[in-house]
Design a protein around this motif. Structure first.
Motif, PDB file in Angstrom:
ATOM      1  N   GLY A 121       0.792  -1.234   0.000  1.00  0.00           N
ATOM      2  CA  GLY A 121       0.000   0.000   0.000  1.00  0.00           C
ATOM      3  C   GLY A 121       0.822   1.281   0.000  1.00  0.00           C
ATOM      4  N   THR A 122       2.148   1.163   0.127  1.00  0.00           N
ATOM      5  CA  THR A 122       2.974   2.374   0.140  1.00  0.00           C
ATOM      6  C   THR A 122       2.873   3.120  -1.187  1.00  0.00           C
ATOM      7  N   LEU A 123       2.696   2.336  -2.259  1.00  0.00           N
ATOM      8  CA  LEU A 123       2.640   2.965  -3.585  1.00  0.00           C
ATOM      9  C   LEU A 123       1.455   3.928  -3.674  1.00  0.00           C
ATOM     10  N   GLU A 124       0.318   3.534  -3.088  1.00  0.00           N
ATOM     11  CA  GLU A 124      -0.845   4.435  -3.090  1.00  0.00           C
ATOM     12  C   GLU A 124      -0.501   5.743  -2.402  1.00  0.00           C
ATOM     13  N   GLN A 125       0.267   5.646  -1.308  1.00  0.00           N
ATOM     14  CA  GLN A 125       0.648   6.866  -0.596  1.00  0.00           C
ATOM     15  C   GLN A 125       1.557   7.737  -1.468  1.00  0.00           C
ATOM     16  N   VAL A 184       8.552   7.977   7.710  1.00  0.00           N
ATOM     17  CA  VAL A 184       8.477   7.922   6.250  1.00  0.00           C
ATOM     18  C   VAL A 184       7.080   8.291   5.771  1.00  0.00           C
ATOM     19  N   SER A 185       6.046   7.718   6.392  1.00  0.00           N
ATOM     20  CA  SER A 185       4.706   7.993   5.875  1.00  0.00           C
ATOM     21  C   SER A 185       4.316   9.453   6.122  1.00  0.00           C
ATOM     22  N   CYS A 186       4.804  10.042   7.217  1.00  0.00           N
ATOM     23  CA  CYS A 186       4.525  11.463   7.437  1.00  0.00           C
ATOM     24  C   CYS A 186       5.211  12.324   6.377  1.00  0.00           C
ATOM     25  N   THR A 187       6.471  12.021   6.099  1.00  0.00           N
ATOM     26  CA  THR A 187       7.202  12.813   5.115  1.00  0.00           C
ATOM     27  C   THR A 187       6.566  12.683   3.733  1.00  0.00           C
ATOM     28  N   LEU A 188       6.208  11.440   3.359  1.00  0.00           N
ATOM     29  CA  LEU A 188       5.567  11.233   2.064  1.00  0.00           C
ATOM     30  C   LEU A 188       4.259  12.010   1.989  1.00  0.00           C
ATOM     31  N   GLY A 189       3.538  12.045   3.100  1.00  0.00           N
ATOM     32  CA  GLY A 189       2.260  12.754   3.129  1.00  0.00           C
ATOM     33  C   GLY A 189       2.419  14.256   3.201  1.00  0.00           C
TER      34      GLY A 189
END
Lengths: 222, 209
Positions: A79-83, B97-102
């Motif tokens: 699911g990282t790709l969707e992000q 990582v997910s915060c930075t990507l967002g």
């Protein structure tokens, strides 16, 4: 935006460091394939010298294709790709960062290993520089073109074989010019023209391939 | 803020819904319900711009999201079915990582505080591989803590695999976001009790909402 790209590169390198077997598989594949040729073709030095650039280049091409599957598949599965698709940073740049990280772990080791393998073929020392330079310019092009194929075949059953069929024909010009560089030097023509052509391929691929791959990713994820 | 007009969604040869429209303003909570296979996830993916509707469009402050693209995605947090976390990274690394990507950059202290708020104290530096399904979901949802400034949250089954305590924390996060003027668009099977001034519902079982 730079923070995002740095973060993507750092993350992919970190993942590669934690899962070293993936990186080593590609490198060992390259070493073994190249080493099979002197064993199969016999110990004739003149013959080995002639086939060396071609063999090393074909093996590098196959090895870098072996690694392509991993470029997006895991990010797609978890699911990282969707992000990434929903990031405020343009997807093309994220793809470029991923390809760069991918090349650092799957392409650069091949470039560094090539001179060692060239010893088996009795390739004269002065040619090593051209061989390494041609691979250093050529393997990023392979990764960039491969990214388009990997994005197109994402989530397709039996995508690996399809990926090879899609990507290998596109690799042909790089292979001809890359292997040709060393041969041109051997025949006294000088490798400069070939290396400049490879550099031109790299510039064009770096400018366009990430955006094409980005479009392909959006289609594949839909 | 967010508006959908005459949406139609087709998967394969089947039409999941047609003529679906809604309007979501800041401070509102919109819940999508429906049986499995009625198109809840597809609707969420259309709203995010991951999926193109067969007909109709989604507008953000009046502009088509497929034209706005990055401009809209910067105002959106989407947490899908998949947790978007890596087994080989630690909980803290994943969240950073997910915060930075967002686009909502969180420093190390914020990341750790967010994980603690979701009840993951002591697990921050464990590889996610070692965590349970519910704990992984918590890592994914911890991203909501530093995303308070992002106006639109789209959450696909946020409460799956969570225990009662974690469901409570997430519900508080959601109601806090709505109270702060944000909008939340979510699906759930759970009978959730989220405090919000305006609470809307789309039931895909009964067609358009």
């Amino acid at each position: 935006m730079l923070a995002v790209l740095r973060c993507v590169i750092r993350r992919d390198l970190l993942l590669a460091a934690r899962r070293r077997s993936d990186v080593l598989t590609v490198l060992l594949f390259f070493v073994i394939v190249v080493s099979l040729f002197p064993l199969g073709a016999g110990p004739e030095p003149a013959l080995l010298r002639t086939i060396a650039p071609g063999v090393i280049w074909v093996a590098a091409l196959l090895a870098s294709m072996l690694a392509l599957n991993r470029l997006f598949a895991q990010d797609h599965a978890d699911g990282t790709l969707e992000q990434m698709l929903l990031s405020a940073t343009p997807l093309g740049l994220i793809v470029a960062a991923k390809v760069l990280a991918h090349w650092l772990v799957s392409g650069l080791p091949l470039v560094l290993m090539a001179p060692v393998l060239a010893l088996q073929f009795d390739l004269p020392l002065p040619y090593f520089g051209v061989l390494v330079l041609s691979l250093a310019l050529g393997t990023p092009v392979l990764s960039l073109i491969g990214a388009i194929g990997a994005a197109l075949t994402l989530g397709v059953r039996g995508g690996g074989a399809l990926l090879a069929l899609l990507v290998l024909p596109l690799y042909v010009p790089v292979l001809i010019i890359g292997a040709g560089a060393v041969e041109a030097m051997a025949s006294g023509l000088g490798a400069q023209a070939y290396l400049l052509l490879l550099a031109a391929f790299l510039v064009v691929a770096a400018a366009f391939a990430p955006w094409v791959a980005a479009v392909a990713l959006r289609i594949s994820v839909e | 803020m967010l508006e959908a007009v005459d949406l139609r969604c087709e998967r394969g040869a089947r039409t999941l819904f047609r003529g679906l429209g809604f309007r979501l303003r800041g401070g509102e909570l919109l819940r999508v319900t429906g049986a499995n296979g009625t198109g809840k996830t597809s609707l969420l993916r259309i709203v995010c711009g991951l999926l193109a509707p067969a007909q109709g469009e989604v507008r953000w402050h009046g502009g088509d999201i497929r034209v706005l693209r990055e401009e809209f995605w910067g105002r959106l947090v989407y947490i899908g079915h998949a947790n978007a976390i890596k087994d080989d990274l630690t909980a803290a690394e994943n969240l950073a990582v997910s915060c930075t990507l967002g686009g909502s950059s969180a420093d190390d202290a914020q990341v750790r505080a967010a994980l603690r708020q979701l009840g993951l104290a002591g697990c921050e530096d464990l590889p996610v591989r070692a965590l349970s399904q519910g704990q992984r979901r918590r890592v994914a949802l911890a991203r909501l803590v530093p995303s308070g400034a992002v106006p639109l949250w789209v959450l696909d089954e946020p409460f799956t695999a969570l225990d009662a305590a974690a469901v409570d924390v997430v519900q508080q996060l959601i109601s806090g976001h709505v109270a702060g003027g944000g909008a939340v668009f979510y699906t759930t099977h759970l009978e959730a009790s989220i405090a919000a001034a305006v609470s809307l519902c789309i039931d895909l079982d009964r067609g358009a909402g």
